[in-house]
Scaffold this motif. Structure first.
Motif, mmCIF file in Angstrom:
data_model
loop_
_atom_site.group_PDB
_atom_site.id
_atom_site.type_symbol
_atom_site.label_atom_id
_atom_site.label_comp_id
_atom_site.label_asym_id
_atom_site.label_seq_id
_atom_site.Cartn_x
_atom_site.Cartn_y
_atom_site.Cartn_z
ATOM 1 N N PHE A 19 -16.578 119.381 -35.909
ATOM 2 C CA PHE A 19 -16.900 120.658 -35.260
ATOM 3 C C PHE A 19 -16.543 121.817 -36.188
ATOM 4 C CE2 PHE A 19 -12.742 119.107 -33.967
ATOM 5 C CZ PHE A 19 -11.895 120.193 -34.151
ATOM 6 N N ASP A 20 -17.109 122.975 -35.888
ATOM 7 C CA ASP A 20 -16.895 124.192 -36.662
ATOM 8 C C ASP A 20 -16.162 125.219 -35.820
ATOM 9 O OD1 ASP A 20 -18.338 123.448 -39.080
ATOM 10 O OD2 ASP A 20 -20.142 123.556 -37.841
ATOM 11 N N ARG A 21 -15.235 125.934 -36.463
ATOM 12 C CA ARG A 21 -14.509 127.004 -35.805
ATOM 13 C C ARG A 21 -15.164 128.350 -36.094
ATOM 14 N NH1 ARG A 21 -12.388 126.676 -31.942
ATOM 15 N NH2 ARG A 21 -10.672 128.139 -32.320
ATOM 16 N N PRO A 22 -14.918 129.329 -35.234
ATOM 17 C CA PRO A 22 -15.535 130.645 -35.454
ATOM 18 C C PRO A 22 -15.205 131.260 -36.808
ATOM 19 C CG PRO A 22 -14.640 130.497 -33.225
ATOM 20 C CD PRO A 22 -14.192 129.265 -33.955
ATOM 21 N N ASN A 23 -14.067 130.882 -37.393
ATOM 22 C CA ASN A 23 -13.690 131.443 -38.701
ATOM 23 C C ASN A 23 -14.351 130.718 -39.862
ATOM 24 O OD1 ASN A 23 -12.306 129.045 -38.730
ATOM 25 N ND2 ASN A 23 -10.254 129.940 -38.897
ATOM 26 N N GLY A 24 -15.224 129.774 -39.569
ATOM 27 C CA GLY A 24 -15.958 129.075 -40.609
ATOM 28 C C GLY A 24 -15.349 127.757 -41.047
ATOM 29 N N LEU A 25 -14.162 127.408 -40.546
ATOM 30 C CA LEU A 25 -13.578 126.111 -40.895
ATOM 31 C C LEU A 25 -14.404 124.975 -40.294
ATOM 32 C CD1 LEU A 25 -9.734 126.669 -40.383
ATOM 33 C CD2 LEU A 25 -10.967 126.545 -42.552
ATOM 34 N N HIS A 26 -14.636 123.957 -41.112
ATOM 35 C CA HIS A 26 -15.312 122.752 -40.634
ATOM 36 C C HIS A 26 -14.251 121.653 -40.530
ATOM 37 C CE1 HIS A 26 -18.314 119.721 -39.904
ATOM 38 N NE2 HIS A 26 -17.871 119.005 -40.931
ATOM 39 N N ILE A 27 -14.094 121.055 -39.332
ATOM 40 C CA ILE A 27 -13.020 120.097 -39.064
ATOM 41 C C ILE A 27 -13.610 118.753 -38.687
ATOM 42 C CG2 ILE A 27 -11.002 119.583 -37.618
ATOM 43 C CD1 ILE A 27 -10.647 122.593 -37.231
ATOM 44 N N GLN A 28 -13.110 117.698 -39.328
ATOM 45 C CA GLN A 28 -13.508 116.318 -39.017
ATOM 46 C C GLN A 28 -12.280 115.503 -38.645
ATOM 47 O OE1 GLN A 28 -15.427 114.829 -42.537
ATOM 48 N NE2 GLN A 28 -17.438 115.640 -41.970
ATOM 49 N N LYS A 29 -12.431 114.652 -37.645
ATOM 50 C CA LYS A 29 -11.389 113.703 -37.267
ATOM 51 C C LYS A 29 -11.889 112.316 -37.632
ATOM 52 C CE LYS A 29 -8.704 112.157 -33.228
ATOM 53 N NZ LYS A 29 -8.537 112.311 -31.754
ATOM 54 N N ILE A 30 -11.165 111.607 -38.506
ATOM 55 C CA ILE A 30 -11.640 110.325 -39.013
ATOM 56 C C ILE A 30 -10.598 109.241 -38.798
ATOM 57 C CG2 ILE A 30 -13.095 111.437 -40.752
ATOM 58 C CD1 ILE A 30 -10.946 110.506 -42.820
ATOM 59 N N ARG A 31 -11.064 107.993 -38.779
ATOM 60 C CA ARG A 31 -10.161 106.851 -38.672
ATOM 61 C C ARG A 31 -9.591 106.506 -40.045
ATOM 62 N NH1 ARG A 31 -9.982 104.247 -33.856
ATOM 63 N NH2 ARG A 31 -11.831 104.275 -32.499
ATOM 64 N N VAL A 32 -8.289 106.197 -40.057
ATOM 65 C CA VAL A 32 -7.612 105.784 -41.287
ATOM 66 C C VAL A 32 -6.701 104.596 -40.969
ATOM 67 C CG1 VAL A 32 -7.667 108.086 -42.315
ATOM 68 C CG2 VAL A 32 -5.725 107.415 -40.878
ATOM 69 N N LYS A 43 -6.833 111.003 -38.960
ATOM 70 C CA LYS A 43 -6.408 112.206 -39.672
ATOM 71 C C LYS A 43 -7.524 113.241 -39.549
ATOM 72 C CE LYS A 43 -5.944 110.984 -44.058
ATOM 73 N NZ LYS A 43 -5.899 111.044 -45.546
ATOM 74 N N TYR A 44 -7.119 114.493 -39.662
ATOM 75 C CA TYR A 44 -8.092 115.588 -39.666
ATOM 76 C C TYR A 44 -8.344 116.042 -41.100
ATOM 77 C CZ TYR A 44 -7.605 116.138 -34.607
ATOM 78 O OH TYR A 44 -7.616 115.929 -33.249
ATOM 79 N N ARG A 45 -9.622 116.214 -41.417
ATOM 80 C CA ARG A 45 -10.015 116.819 -42.684
ATOM 81 C C ARG A 45 -10.599 118.199 -42.367
ATOM 82 N NH1 ARG A 45 -13.178 111.736 -45.576
ATOM 83 N NH2 ARG A 45 -11.319 110.574 -46.221
ATOM 84 N N ILE A 46 -10.077 119.197 -43.054
ATOM 85 C CA ILE A 46 -10.490 120.568 -42.780
ATOM 86 C C ILE A 46 -11.085 121.161 -44.049
ATOM 87 C CG2 ILE A 46 -9.747 122.855 -42.054
ATOM 88 C CD1 ILE A 46 -7.522 119.921 -41.270
ATOM 89 N N TYR A 47 -12.317 121.669 -43.945
ATOM 90 C CA TYR A 47 -13.043 122.217 -45.077
ATOM 91 C C TYR A 47 -13.195 123.720 -44.885
ATOM 92 C CZ TYR A 47 -14.306 117.311 -45.789
ATOM 93 O OH TYR A 47 -14.260 115.958 -45.970
ATOM 94 N N GLY A 48 -12.757 124.467 -45.885
ATOM 95 C CA GLY A 48 -12.867 125.907 -45.809
ATOM 96 C C GLY A 48 -13.502 126.498 -47.058
ATOM 97 N N ASN A 49 -13.595 127.842 -47.063
ATOM 98 C CA ASN A 49 -14.095 128.545 -48.234
ATOM 99 C C ASN A 49 -13.266 129.789 -48.508
ATOM 100 O OD1 ASN A 49 -14.933 130.063 -46.106
ATOM 101 N ND2 ASN A 49 -17.142 129.876 -46.509
ATOM 102 N N GLY A 50 -11.930 129.579 -48.395
ATOM 103 C CA GLY A 50 -11.022 130.694 -48.693
ATOM 104 C C GLY A 50 -10.338 131.290 -47.494
ATOM 105 N N GLN A 51 -10.497 130.703 -46.294
ATOM 106 C CA GLN A 51 -9.898 131.267 -45.083
ATOM 107 C C GLN A 51 -8.379 131.300 -45.190
ATOM 108 O OE1 GLN A 51 -12.293 129.026 -45.133
ATOM 109 N NE2 GLN A 51 -13.777 129.282 -43.475
ATOM 110 N N ILE A 52 -7.771 132.365 -44.658
ATOM 111 C CA ILE A 52 -6.320 132.450 -44.483
ATOM 112 C C ILE A 52 -6.058 132.875 -43.056
ATOM 113 C CG2 ILE A 52 -5.852 132.968 -46.912
ATOM 114 C CD1 ILE A 52 -5.480 135.893 -46.075
ATOM 115 N N ARG A 53 -4.881 132.524 -42.548
ATOM 116 C CA ARG A 53 -4.554 132.858 -41.167
ATOM 117 C C ARG A 53 -3.930 134.247 -41.119
ATOM 118 N NH1 ARG A 53 -1.526 129.006 -36.717
ATOM 119 N NH2 ARG A 53 -1.489 130.562 -35.028
ATOM 120 N N GLU A 54 -4.506 135.115 -40.293
ATOM 121 C CA GLU A 54 -4.000 136.482 -40.160
ATOM 122 C C GLU A 54 -2.761 136.493 -39.293
ATOM 123 O OE1 GLU A 54 -5.188 138.879 -41.906
ATOM 124 O OE2 GLU A 54 -6.955 137.793 -42.663
#
Length: 415
Positions: free
Chosen positions: A99-112, A404-415
Motif C-alpha cells: 500500500f501507499d501512504r499519502p506522503n508517498g511512502l510505498h510499504i510492503q509486508k513480506i514473508r521471511v 517484515k515490512y519493506r518501505i520505499y521512499g524518495n527522500g521523505q522525512i518525518r516532520e
C-alpha cells in the motif's frame, strides 16, 4: 563450549545463507534428501532396530514401540513427504500487503524465515525428516533434539540427510541434531536467546509443559491430544462404528487419536453393545462411566483421572451423555483444544458443535485421525499447534515464517 551451543551457533551462521537461496535450490536439496532416504533405507532400518531392541529391554509399551518403528513403507512415506513439500508454493518472499501512504511512502509486508528453529520431540523418528524438510524449504536452519529412545535412528537419518545436503546449495550446518540424551541439553536449548529464534515442542504433556513453563526463547506450543468423538442420537450406526474405531485404533499412539467417546443416551441404549463388539475386535480396552457399564457390564470402571488422560494406547473412555449440551460441557472440561468430532445426521447439532467447540480442528462425520499436515495437503507438518497466536492446527510452511515490512521512499522525512 557445549554441544548445544556449538551446534546452535553453526545453525545461526547457516541461517544467514539460507535467506538468499532460490526455491529451485531448496527443492533440489529436498529431492536429494528424499532419494537418499530410499537409497540408505537398509542402514536406517538397521539403526532403528538398535533403538527397538533397547526400547524392548527398557520396557517400552507396544504403542511407543510402534511410534518408534521404521520399515520400508514408513521410510517411503517420509521420502514422499519431502517430495510433496517441493511441490508446494514457497512462501518466502510472498507479498502479503502492499500500500501507499499519502506522503508517498510505498510499504510492503513480506514473508521471511523465522531464522533458527529448535525442535524438541520424543520417539517418532519421522519427525526428524518432516521437520528438516519444512524448515529448510522455508529458509530456516533447524536444531533438532529427539528423544533418547530414537537416538540411533535419528543419528543415522541426519547422517543420510547431511550426505544429500553436501551435494546441494543448502549448507549442511543448517541441519543440526543434538546427540546428548541428558535432559540438560533440553534445558540449555530453552535459554538460548540470540541463537535459537523459536522453539517447537512435540511430545507428551510433561515435555510440552516443561518447554512452555521454562523457556525464555519464544515457543509455538503443540498440545497434548485428549480428543473426543461425540456420537449423537441421529448418527448412522455403520458410520459411527467406522469413525470411532478408526479414531481410536488406526494408530492409537498419536496425538489425534480419540481418548474419550461420548455417546448420546438414546443411541447408546440401542447400539452401545455393537460399538463395544467392534472395539473388542480392535483389541481396545473400554473404561466406562456408570451408565455405560450398565449397558455393557464388561467395561472397566472409568476413574476420575481417566477423563483427562492421553493414553496413546488401546484404551478408550466411554461416557453416556443426555444431549449435545452435556457433550459440549465435557469437552470444555477435559479437551485440550486439539481435535474433536461429532457424528450426526442432525444439521443443526453439527452446526452448533462446529461453532462452539474451541479446538484447532473440529470434525463432522469424519475421524479425528485426519488432523495431520500430510492429510491436509501440507506435505508434512512441524506439529499441531493448539495455541491461538501465530499458528493453529497442523503447521505447514506458512507457520514457519515471520514477516517484515519493506518501505520505499524518495527522500521523505518525518516532520
Amino acid at each position: 563450549m557445549s554441544e548445544v551451543v556449538q551446534k546452535s551457533k553453526l545453525a545461526k551462521q547457516a541461517a544467514r545463507q539460507m535467506g538468499s537461496l532460490t526455491t529451485e535450490q531448496k527443492n533440489a536439496a529436498l529431492l536429494l534428501m528424499a532419494d537418499s532416504l530410499i537409497t540408505e533405507q537398509a542402514a536406517i532400518i538397521e539403526a532403528n532396530a538398535k533403538d527397538l531392541q533397547r526400547g524392548k529391554e527398557n520396557g517400552l509399551s507396544a504403542s511407543l514401540l510402534d511410534r518408534l518403528a521404521l520399515n520400508e513403507g514408513r521410510i517411503a512415506a517420509m521420502a514422499d513427504g519431502l517430495r510433496q513439500i517441493t511441490e508446494l508454493p514457497d512462501p518466502i518472499g510472498d507479498t502479503l500487503e502492499s500500500f501507499d501512504r499519502p506522503n508517498g511512502l510505498h510499504i510492503q509486508k513480506i514473508r521471511v524465515p523465522l531464522g533458527v528453529i529448535g525442535i524438541i520431540y520424543e520417539a517418532r523418528p519421522n519427525v526428524t525428516v518432516d521437520a528438516a524438510g519444512l524448515c529448510l524449504k522455508t529458509g530456516n536452519a533447524v536444531v533438532l533434539r529427539g528423544g533418547s529412545s530414537a537416538l540411533f535412528s535419528n543419528e543415522k537419518i541426519v547422517e543420510v540427510l547431511h550426505g544429500a545436503l553436501s551435494r546441494s546449495a543448502i549448507p549442511m550446518d543448517a541441519l543440526q541434531l543434538i546427540l546428548n540424551p541428558d535432559r540438560s541439553s533440553v534445558d540449555e536449548m530453552l535459554k538460548l536467546n540470540g541463537l535459537i529464534d523459536v522453539l517447537i515442542p512435540r511430545g507428551g504433556h510433561s515435555l510440552i509443559q516443561n518447554v512452555v513453563n521454562n523457556a525464555s526463547v519464544p515457543v509455538i506450543e503443540t498440545g497434548a491430544g485428549v480428543c473426543h468423538t461425540f456420537i449423537d442420537e441421529s448418527a448412522q450406526l455403520d458410520m459411527a462404528i467406522r469413525i470411532a474405531v478408526n479414531a481410536k485404533a488406526q494408530r492409537p499412539s498419536v496425538c489425534n487419536s480419540m481418548e474419550t467417546m461420548l455417546v448420546h443416551k438414546a443411541f447408546a441404549e440401542q447400539h452401545l453393545d455393537a460399538l463395544a463388539v467392534a472395539f473388542e475386535a480392535a483389541r481396545v480396552e473400554l473404561r466406562g462411566d456408570e451408565r455405560a457399564r450398565t449397558l455393557v457390564p464388561s467395561m472397566k470402571q472409568a476413574e476420575a483421572g481417566d477423563w483427562g488422560t492421553e493414553y496413546g494406547d488401546y484404551i478408550l473412555n466411554v461416557k453416556i451423555v443426555q444431549n449435545l449440551d452435556e457433550a459440549l460441557t465435557h469437552i470444555r472440561t477435559y479437551g485440550t483444544m486439539h481435535s474433536e468430532c461429532i457424528v450426526t445426521e442432525h444439521a443443526e447439532n453439527a452446526s452448533v458443535f462446529l461453532q462452539e467447540v474451541d479446538a484447532a480442528a473440529v470434525y463432522h462425520n469424519a475421524s479425528t485421525r485426519f488432523t495431520d499436515g500430510f492429510e491436509f495437503g501440507f506435505g508434512a507438518e512441524i506439529g499441531i499447534s493448539t495455541q491461538k497466536l501465530h499458528a493453529r492446527g497442523p503447521m505447514g510452511l506458512p507457520a514457519l515464517t515471520s514477516t517484515k515490512y519493506r518501505i520505499y521512499g524518495n527522500g521523505q522525512i518525518r516532520e
